[in-house]
Design an enzyme around this catalytic site. Structure first.
Site, PDB file in Angstrom:
ATOM      1  N   LYS A  50     -33.308   0.299  18.527  1.00 29.84           N
ATOM      2  CA  LYS A  50     -31.992  -0.191  18.112  1.00 29.84           C
ATOM      3  C   LYS A  50     -31.209   0.838  17.298  1.00 29.84           C
ATOM      4  O   LYS A  50     -29.976   0.770  17.229  1.00 29.84           O
ATOM      5  CB  LYS A  50     -32.141  -1.478  17.304  1.00 29.84           C
ATOM      6  CG  LYS A  50     -32.474  -2.715  18.123  1.00 29.84           C
ATOM      7  CD  LYS A  50     -31.272  -3.197  18.912  1.00 29.84           C
ATOM      8  CE  LYS A  50     -31.530  -4.547  19.556  1.00 29.84           C
ATOM      9  NZ  LYS A  50     -30.341  -5.041  20.266  1.00 29.84           N
ATOM     10  N   SER A 304     -40.532  -0.996  22.777  1.00 30.25           N
ATOM     11  CA  SER A 304     -39.212  -0.974  22.165  1.00 30.25           C
ATOM     12  C   SER A 304     -39.196  -1.152  20.653  1.00 30.25           C
ATOM     13  O   SER A 304     -38.192  -0.848  20.015  1.00 30.25           O
ATOM     14  CB  SER A 304     -38.324  -2.050  22.810  1.00 30.25           C
ATOM     15  OG  SER A 304     -38.870  -3.336  22.608  1.00 30.25           O
TER      16      SER A 304
END
Length: 502
Positions: A50, A304
């Site tokens: 992110k 992720s």
């Protein structure tokens, strides 16, 4: 396509983010008979991809926009990405987070210099408050996924993949929440190497993108799962939906047990613990190999994120064996007479490894046993069920029964002869002080609680099982109470595991 490529290639992510390694997972490669590579986005400074999108967006703001500051609504990795990026660029940042956000996440965001405002019980309420603040303060809203620059920042993952693998990849498995990472990666790879298959992976209970792609339009979910909270999005973005519709090859859905299995697989190969959303890529990869019977391919999974609450590890460990198809759960009925339990153990269980065995006297004719056994594959699970039947033992396979796995296995104890007109419900409570009091206060003294089970699982929401005595003439009033309450719930009164053990 050209616009996206230009934004990716001219992004500014490396002023803050790291180029993460692409590592071979030796254990997974050996087990799956494919070359499995892990893109280690869990090694970013905030332990999540992110940071890429958040920084790229904020770095492109005008001086006037920077002066007003930035704001975001998030309970997870996007919040940390915005806070980290704003501090790096010397910009004021405000993050609106739900009241249910664990303190560890609040502390992490504050540690990056952001001002945290706690509001609402869920992301939607926090996001609404955030939007009100945007209108009154003039701060710039940093969207978690539906923004060209955010998508481009996430797309730099694909640029690294091509360089690190020299384009030698057969398929890439990408976690999907709002769709920013999947849109950026799929768009970039399909532009340069269209032969590489790009597969999105979603939790089965948070599959907004899969449903939207199937319908040809964006679908808003009534509710989302809480285990993989990093991708718990009710509605995907306009931009991300359009890009995923054009460039994603398919979506694979995985369940909680498969996610837990993936977390364990990643740990065994890397000795790192990823969060549930971070394990989606590996979970989808394993399911793809299992169902398609592929071998000898080069398969890449994007890890992720790794912002895992330590308290959740117990829950992950408990569900992992089922996710790896190495544990089966059964309800078995045997005659309640001397020698029957011994016969069941010797004739059926034999030398099998027992993972769970729960029994309590409930009557003089039949006994119900909750038993777990180690297995090597699904076929062995079905064979055990057949063996039980051949020996005259009625049985129910509970391996996929959520009520059994989450609650009943911890509370087998027989029926209460005093409970009358009992109904059974599973609730999801915001994991914060006062949630249970609010429930009881709303209910008042109208109905008696006859059963209650709660066990902390380290998430933003707690899972609660409640039995209530509801006379038939008061059922309508109880339904109205549930509608007013506003908590997510599922009725389990007809679940066979409830009838057998509780």
């Amino acid at each position: 396509m050209q616009k996206l490529l230009k934004l990716i290639l001219t992004s500014r992510v490396y002023e803050a983010a790291a180029e993460t390694p692409l590592e071979e997972a030796a254990g997974l490669s050996r087990t799956l008979d494919n070359r499995v590579l892990l893109k280690r986005e869990d090694l970013q400074p905030i332990f999540s991809f992110k940071l890429r999108g958040a920084y790229n967006k904020i770095a492109h703001l005008t001086e006037e926009e920077r002066a007003r500051g930035v704001i975001a609504a998030s309970a997870g990795n996007h919040a940390q990405g915005v806070a980290f990026s704003a501090r790096k660029l010397g910009i004021r940042s405000v993050i609106v987070m739900p009241l249910t956000t664990p303190q560890i996440k609040v502390g992490a965001v504050e540690g990056y210099g952001a001002e945290v405002i706690l509001h609402g019980d869920n992301y939607s309420e926090a996001a609404d408050h955030c939007q009100q603040m945007v209108e009154t303060t003039g701060m710039t809203f940093i969207h978690p996924f539906d923004d060209d620059l955010v998508i481009a920042g996430q797309g730099t993952v694909a640029d690294e993949l091509l360089r690190q693998s020299a384009g030698q990849m057969d398929a890439v498995f990408v976690p999907v929440g709002g769709g920013g990472l999947a849109a950026g990666v799929a768009g970039y790879l399909k532009a340069l190497c269209p032969e590489i298959r790009v597969v999105g992976v979603e939790p089965a209970d948070s599959d907004a993108m899969a449903r939207s792609l199937a319908a040809g339009r964006r679908i808003r979910l009534d509710s989302v799962g809480i285990f993989a909270d990093g991708v718990a999005v009710r509605e995907v973005g306009h931009l991300t939906f359009d890009l995923c519709r054009r460039y994603l090859d398919e979506i694979i859905r995985v369940d909680t047990d498969e996610l837990c299995s993936a977390i364990r697989s990643i740990y065994q190969d890397t000795r790192s613990i990823v969060e549930p959303a971070g394990a989606l890529g590996v979970a989808g990869l394993k399911k793809y190999v299992r169902e398609r019977k592929v071998s000898g391919r080069t398969l890449v999974a994007v890890n992720s994120g790794a912002n895992m609450n330590f308290e959740r590890l117990r829950y992950v460990a408990e569900r992992t064996l089922i996710g790896e198809k190495q544990e089966a759960l059964f309800a078995v009925t045997i005659p309640e007479n001397p020698g029957s339990l011994r016969r069941f153990c010797s004739d059926v269980l034999g030398d099998r490894n027992i993972t769970e065995f729960n029994y309590r006297l409930a009557g003089r004719e039949r006994a119900h046993i909750f038993v777990g056994i180690s297995i090597r594959n699904t076929g062995e699970r079905h064979a055990f069920g057949q063996l039980l039947g051949e020996h005259g033992f009625d049985n129910i396979d509970l391996t996929d029964n959520e009520l059994a796995k989450t609650h009943v296995r911890y509370m087998v104890g027989g029926r209460s002869p005093e409970a009358g007109h009992e109904v059974l419900y599973r609730f999801w409570f915001p994991e914060r002080s006062g949630a249970l009091v609010r429930f009881l206060g709303s209910m008042g003294e109208n109905w008696n609680i006859s059963l209650f089970h709660y066990r902390s699982q380290g998430g933003d929401y707690g899972r609660v099982l409640i039995g209530l005595e509801i006379p038939p003439k008061e059922e309508d009033g109880f339904r109205e109470f549930l509608d007013r309450l506003g908590y997510r719930f599922v009725e389990e009164s007809g679940n066979p595991v409830y009838r057998l053990f509780l």
